[in-house]
Design a protein around this motif. Structure first.
Motif, PDB file in Angstrom:
ATOM      1  N   VAL A   6       0.843  -1.197   0.000  1.00  0.00           N
ATOM      2  CA  VAL A   6       0.000   0.000   0.000  1.00  0.00           C
ATOM      3  C   VAL A   6       0.882   1.253   0.000  1.00  0.00           C
ATOM      4  CG1 VAL A   6      -1.691   1.326   1.342  1.00  0.00           C
ATOM      5  CG2 VAL A   6      -1.939  -1.150   1.102  1.00  0.00           C
ATOM      6  N   LYS A   7       1.957   1.201   0.792  1.00  0.00           N
ATOM      7  CA  LYS A   7       2.855   2.356   0.880  1.00  0.00           C
ATOM      8  C   LYS A   7       3.496   2.655  -0.477  1.00  0.00           C
ATOM      9  CE  LYS A   7       6.711   2.931   3.293  1.00  0.00           C
ATOM     10  NZ  LYS A   7       7.671   2.332   4.198  1.00  0.00           N
ATOM     11  N   ASN A   8       3.725   1.596  -1.234  1.00  0.00           N
ATOM     12  CA  ASN A   8       4.428   1.767  -2.515  1.00  0.00           C
ATOM     13  C   ASN A   8       3.491   1.852  -3.712  1.00  0.00           C
ATOM     14  OD1 ASN A   8       7.455   1.735  -2.191  1.00  0.00           O
ATOM     15  ND2 ASN A   8       6.818   0.056  -0.863  1.00  0.00           N
ATOM     16  N   ARG A   9       2.207   2.075  -3.441  1.00  0.00           N
ATOM     17  CA  ARG A   9       1.249   2.069  -4.540  1.00  0.00           C
ATOM     18  C   ARG A   9       1.592   3.128  -5.581  1.00  0.00           C
ATOM     19  NH1 ARG A   9      -4.138   2.711  -2.174  1.00  0.00           N
ATOM     20  NH2 ARG A   9      -4.180   0.536  -1.560  1.00  0.00           N
ATOM     21  N   MET A  10       1.976   4.307  -5.099  1.00  0.00           N
ATOM     22  CA  MET A  10       2.306   5.383  -6.039  1.00  0.00           C
ATOM     23  C   MET A  10       3.506   4.998  -6.905  1.00  0.00           C
ATOM     24  SD  MET A  10       1.199   8.194  -7.120  1.00  0.00           S
ATOM     25  CE  MET A  10       0.272   9.283  -6.097  1.00  0.00           C
ATOM     26  N   ASN A  11       4.512   4.370  -6.280  1.00  0.00           N
ATOM     27  CA  ASN A  11       5.680   3.927  -7.057  1.00  0.00           C
ATOM     28  C   ASN A  11       5.272   2.907  -8.120  1.00  0.00           C
ATOM     29  OD1 ASN A  11       7.379   5.528  -5.584  1.00  0.00           O
ATOM     30  ND2 ASN A  11       7.798   3.916  -4.064  1.00  0.00           N
ATOM     31  N   MET A  12       4.381   1.989  -7.717  1.00  0.00           N
ATOM     32  CA  MET A  12       3.902   0.986  -8.685  1.00  0.00           C
ATOM     33  C   MET A  12       3.209   1.686  -9.848  1.00  0.00           C
ATOM     34  SD  MET A  12       2.477  -2.427  -6.892  1.00  0.00           S
ATOM     35  CE  MET A  12       1.332  -1.795  -5.723  1.00  0.00           C
ATOM     36  N   ALA A  13       2.424   2.723  -9.516  1.00  0.00           N
ATOM     37  CA  ALA A  13       1.698   3.443 -10.568  1.00  0.00           C
ATOM     38  C   ALA A  13       2.677   4.053 -11.573  1.00  0.00           C
ATOM     39  CB  ALA A  13       0.819   4.521  -9.963  1.00  0.00           C
ATOM     40  N   TYR A  14       3.772   4.645 -11.057  1.00  0.00           N
ATOM     41  CA  TYR A  14       4.751   5.248 -11.960  1.00  0.00           C
ATOM     42  C   TYR A  14       5.387   4.201 -12.878  1.00  0.00           C
ATOM     43  CZ  TYR A  14       4.566   9.802  -9.673  1.00  0.00           C
ATOM     44  OH  TYR A  14       4.149  11.002  -9.204  1.00  0.00           O
ATOM     45  N   VAL A  15       5.610   3.006 -12.345  1.00  0.00           N
ATOM     46  CA  VAL A  15       6.205   1.950 -13.179  1.00  0.00           C
ATOM     47  C   VAL A  15       5.169   1.401 -14.160  1.00  0.00           C
ATOM     48  CG1 VAL A  15       7.352  -0.297 -13.123  1.00  0.00           C
ATOM     49  CG2 VAL A  15       7.785   1.354 -11.306  1.00  0.00           C
ATOM     50  N   LEU A  16       3.912   1.314 -13.694  1.00  0.00           N
ATOM     51  CA  LEU A  16       2.878   0.686 -14.525  1.00  0.00           C
ATOM     52  C   LEU A  16       2.528   1.524 -15.754  1.00  0.00           C
ATOM     53  CD1 LEU A  16       0.321  -0.877 -12.023  1.00  0.00           C
ATOM     54  CD2 LEU A  16       1.570  -2.052 -13.839  1.00  0.00           C
ATOM     55  N   ILE A  17       2.621   2.855 -15.637  1.00  0.00           N
ATOM     56  CA  ILE A  17       2.225   3.675 -16.798  1.00  0.00           C
ATOM     57  C   ILE A  17       3.064   3.340 -18.028  1.00  0.00           C
ATOM     58  CG2 ILE A  17       2.067   6.033 -17.714  1.00  0.00           C
ATOM     59  CD1 ILE A  17       1.081   6.902 -14.964  1.00  0.00           C
ATOM     60  N   PRO A  18       4.405   3.450 -17.949  1.00  0.00           N
ATOM     61  CA  PRO A  18       5.163   3.085 -19.162  1.00  0.00           C
ATOM     62  C   PRO A  18       5.019   1.616 -19.532  1.00  0.00           C
ATOM     63  CG  PRO A  18       6.659   3.503 -17.325  1.00  0.00           C
ATOM     64  CD  PRO A  18       5.299   3.954 -16.879  1.00  0.00           C
ATOM     65  N   LEU A  19       5.007   0.725 -18.528  1.00  0.00           N
ATOM     66  CA  LEU A  19       4.929  -0.706 -18.847  1.00  0.00           C
ATOM     67  C   LEU A  19       3.622  -1.058 -19.542  1.00  0.00           C
ATOM     68  CD1 LEU A  19       6.409  -2.677 -15.822  1.00  0.00           C
ATOM     69  CD2 LEU A  19       7.346  -2.435 -18.118  1.00  0.00           C
ATOM     70  N   SER A  20       2.508  -0.459 -19.074  1.00  0.00           N
ATOM     71  CA  SER A  20       1.225  -0.799 -19.689  1.00  0.00           C
ATOM     72  C   SER A  20       1.160  -0.252 -21.117  1.00  0.00           C
ATOM     73  CB  SER A  20       0.060  -0.286 -18.852  1.00  0.00           C
ATOM     74  OG  SER A  20       0.138   1.107 -18.712  1.00  0.00           O
ATOM     75  N   ILE A  21       1.790   0.902 -21.349  1.00  0.00           N
ATOM     76  CA  ILE A  21       1.806   1.429 -22.724  1.00  0.00           C
ATOM     77  C   ILE A  21       2.621   0.498 -23.631  1.00  0.00           C
ATOM     78  CG2 ILE A  21       2.574   3.339 -24.203  1.00  0.00           C
ATOM     79  CD1 ILE A  21       1.916   5.233 -21.892  1.00  0.00           C
ATOM     80  N   VAL A  22       3.776   0.059 -23.112  1.00  0.00           N
ATOM     81  CA  VAL A  22       4.600  -0.868 -23.909  1.00  0.00           C
ATOM     82  C   VAL A  22       3.806  -2.141 -24.195  1.00  0.00           C
ATOM     83  CG1 VAL A  22       6.671  -2.318 -23.906  1.00  0.00           C
ATOM     84  CG2 VAL A  22       6.798   0.028 -23.070  1.00  0.00           C
ATOM     85  N   LEU A  23       3.115  -2.669 -23.173  1.00  0.00           N
ATOM     86  CA  LEU A  23       2.338  -3.902 -23.366  1.00  0.00           C
ATOM     87  C   LEU A  23       1.248  -3.694 -24.417  1.00  0.00           C
ATOM     88  CD1 LEU A  23       1.663  -6.814 -22.469  1.00  0.00           C
ATOM     89  CD2 LEU A  23       0.160  -5.843 -20.738  1.00  0.00           C
ATOM     90  N   GLY A  24       0.538  -2.568 -24.316  1.00  0.00           N
ATOM     91  CA  GLY A  24      -0.549  -2.299 -25.261  1.00  0.00           C
ATOM     92  C   GLY A  24      -0.051  -2.150 -26.681  1.00  0.00           C
ATOM     93  N   ILE A  25       1.054  -1.417 -26.850  1.00  0.00           N
ATOM     94  CA  ILE A  25       1.588  -1.211 -28.203  1.00  0.00           C
ATOM     95  C   ILE A  25       2.186  -2.504 -28.741  1.00  0.00           C
ATOM     96  CG2 ILE A  25       3.397  -0.055 -29.532  1.00  0.00           C
ATOM     97  CD1 ILE A  25       2.876   2.438 -28.146  1.00  0.00           C
ATOM     98  N   TYR A  26       2.834  -3.249 -27.852  1.00  0.00           N
ATOM     99  CA  TYR A  26       3.514  -4.467 -28.296  1.00  0.00           C
ATOM    100  C   TYR A  26       2.538  -5.482 -28.895  1.00  0.00           C
ATOM    101  CZ  TYR A  26       3.967  -9.302 -26.752  1.00  0.00           C
ATOM    102  OH  TYR A  26       3.832 -10.658 -26.644  1.00  0.00           O
ATOM    103  N   THR A  27       1.293  -5.521 -28.362  1.00  0.00           N
ATOM    104  CA  THR A  27       0.342  -6.484 -28.930  1.00  0.00           C
ATOM    105  C   THR A  27       0.115  -6.197 -30.421  1.00  0.00           C
ATOM    106  OG1 THR A  27      -1.567  -5.147 -28.285  1.00  0.00           O
ATOM    107  CG2 THR A  27      -0.882  -6.869 -26.758  1.00  0.00           C
TER     108      THR A  27
END
Lengths: 313, 177
Positions: free
Chosen positions: A144-165
């Motif tokens: 929970v404490k690191n949720r914001m950090n996860m969000a920062y990592v997830l934004i670029p990763l999810s874009i890469v995942l979406g484009i990669y498909t």
């Protein structure tokens, strides 16, 4: 009359007369991967801009679909491998030039991350289910404490995942239907749109639903524009691309593409969402489900039709 | 060293000896082939043109199969030969999708298989099986980097083409026309 006969003394299984190497699991995976990418993207973005309170379905509920979709998608991918016991070879090397290698590594990171995200909201989503062990509680506090950090990592990763498909397909110049630069962004936008539809299905708050209806309308307009660009690209292309285009505009996949993807999957749900925002009584489930079906059919059309196209020589 | 194959379409009779020789030499499973014969008739009756040619993996310089392979199972060795390491291949099919010549297939054992230019024979100083059995001697094999090799000389002297050069793969199987 110009006659041309082309015969080949070859009959390889799954290759002649046309390629059938990638089957339904690939289409299903491309859909699920795009959906998960979209859900994680929205959850992360609305966390970063600190709008979690207004969008509970986005950050807490709909996003629970993401790890499920990713695991099912990975199972589908694994099922389609023909030399399964060597799948771990994916993780012995990083191949910058291979979209599939990018995808494999991104999935390795984003799948557990999506599970951690859902876990971080466990207490709020399932208040009655007590985490029995102390270390689990401690771990949850840490997540929970690191949720914001996860969000920062997830934004670029999810874009890469979406484009990669999309890039997974567009990187093959041997299949003219796939070989266009629009497919990456197009699959990303389509994935985001299916994610917005899922959020609408999960949301109980009117303001969140109308926010995602608006987002979805924008995404639908972008997607339609990208589809027009894609067709124009084929149209201005070489003979092989013209032939590929025929499959969508004037051939085997025309009905699937125009009726199920463009009309029922984009135009109609877009129109219904606009009417709903204008105050007409439209059950939001209808456009949302149409978008999800349209997204799935789109993946099937592209994967199946692409394998029918090839170089002529 | 840059291995290349040169095939004379004017001499090929389409007998399929190269296909059978390859299947025997390389234990290709029944129902599969690493090389094949293409017969192309073009024109309007009665003026027709026939081309017969033996096709296989083109051992491309810019090989899309090697580029898209996620594990590195597809690789290029000394002499520009494109090979697949079965124990690194996961059978994802990306290389098959990427090949403009559809020269690869999924072996019944799961991995992807294709022409190797018989590199196990080359190591012993022998020619590829298909070249060595051709009854019309329409196939030639050698080093393009050596200007005196038979293949270099033929390409210097004769009009030739490669298949689908527009795919940008820089194929190394040449056809004399």
């Amino acid at each position: 009359m110009e006659e041309e006969l082309f015969t080949s003394g070859r009959n390889l299984p799954n290759i002649d007369p046309s390629l059938q190497i990638w089957h339904w699991p690939i289409s299903v995976y491309l859909f699920l991967g795009g959906l998960a990418a979209g859900l994680l993207f929205f959850a992360a973005v609305f966390t970063v801009i600190k709008k979690e309170e207004e969008t509970p379905a986005t950050v807490k509920y709909a996003v629970m679909i993401a790890p499920i979709a990713l695991v099912l998608g990975l199972l589908a991918l694994f099922y389609d491998l023909t030399h399964k016991i060597f799948f771990w070879q994916l993780y012995t090397t990083v191949r910058i030039e291979s979209p599939m290698s990018w995808g494999a590594w991104v999935l390795l990171i984003i799948t557990p991350l999506s599970m951690l995200w859902v876990f971080s909201y466990w207490k709020e989503v399932f208040p009655k289910m007590d985490l029995k062990f102390g270390f689990l509680k401690k771990f949850q506090a840490f997540v929970v404490k690191n949720r914001m950090n996860m969000a920062y990592v997830l934004i670029p990763l999810s874009i890469v995942l979406g484009i990669y498909t999309g890039i997974l397909l567009s990187a093959f110049n041997a299949r003219p239907l796939w070989n266009n630069a629009i497919l990456g962004p197009l699959f990303l936008v389509s994935g985001l749109s299916t994610a917005a539809a899922t959020i609408i299905l999960f949301s109980k708050s009117k303001s969140e639903r109308s926010l995602f209806s608006k987002i979805d309308i924008v995404l639908i307009v972008i997607e339609l524009a990208l589809i027009v660009h894609m067709i124009m690209g084929y149209w201005a292309g070489s003979e092989v691309q013209l032939e590929a285009m025929q499959l969508l505009t004037n051939g085997e996949f025309t009905v699937m593409f125009f009726v199920f993807v463009v009309i029922l999957g984009l135009l109609l749900p877009g129109l219904l969402e606009i009417l709903e925002l204008k105050g007409y009584k439209v059950p939001v489930v209808v456009p949302a489900i149409l978008i999800l079906i349209g997204g799935l059919v789109f993946r099937f059309v592209m994967v199946e039709a692409g394998q029918l196209t090839r170089y002529l020589y | 060293m840059r291995y290349a194959m040169v095939i004379d379409t004017k001499k090929c009779v389409g007998c399929s000896d190269c296909v059978v020789a390859c299947q025997t030499e390389n234990n290709v499973p029944i129902g599969y082939c690493r090389d094949w014969i293409t017969e192309r008739v073009e024109g309007a009756y009665p003026i027709l043109e026939l081309e017969l040619r033996s096709e296989r993996c083109n051992h491309c310089e810019n090989a899309p199969c090697v580029r898209c392979c996620p594990t590195g199972a597809s690789h290029i060795i000394e002499g520009g030969i494109v090979l697949v390491t079965p124990d690194e291949c996961i059978g994802c099919g990306a290389c098959i999708e990427s090949c403009p010549y559809d020269a690869r297939y999924q072996h019944p054992d799961g991995y992807v298989d294709k022409c190797t230019f018989c590199h196990h024979r080359l190591e012993k100083g022998q020619l590829p099986a298909c070249v060595s059995v051709c009854p019309t001697k329409c196939m030639y094999f050698g080093d393009l980097d050596n200007p005196n090799s038979e293949v270099s000389q033929l390409l210097k002297a004769r009009k030739h083409k490669t298949l689908a050069p527009e795919a940008g793969t820089k194929p190394h199987v040449y056809y004399l026309i």
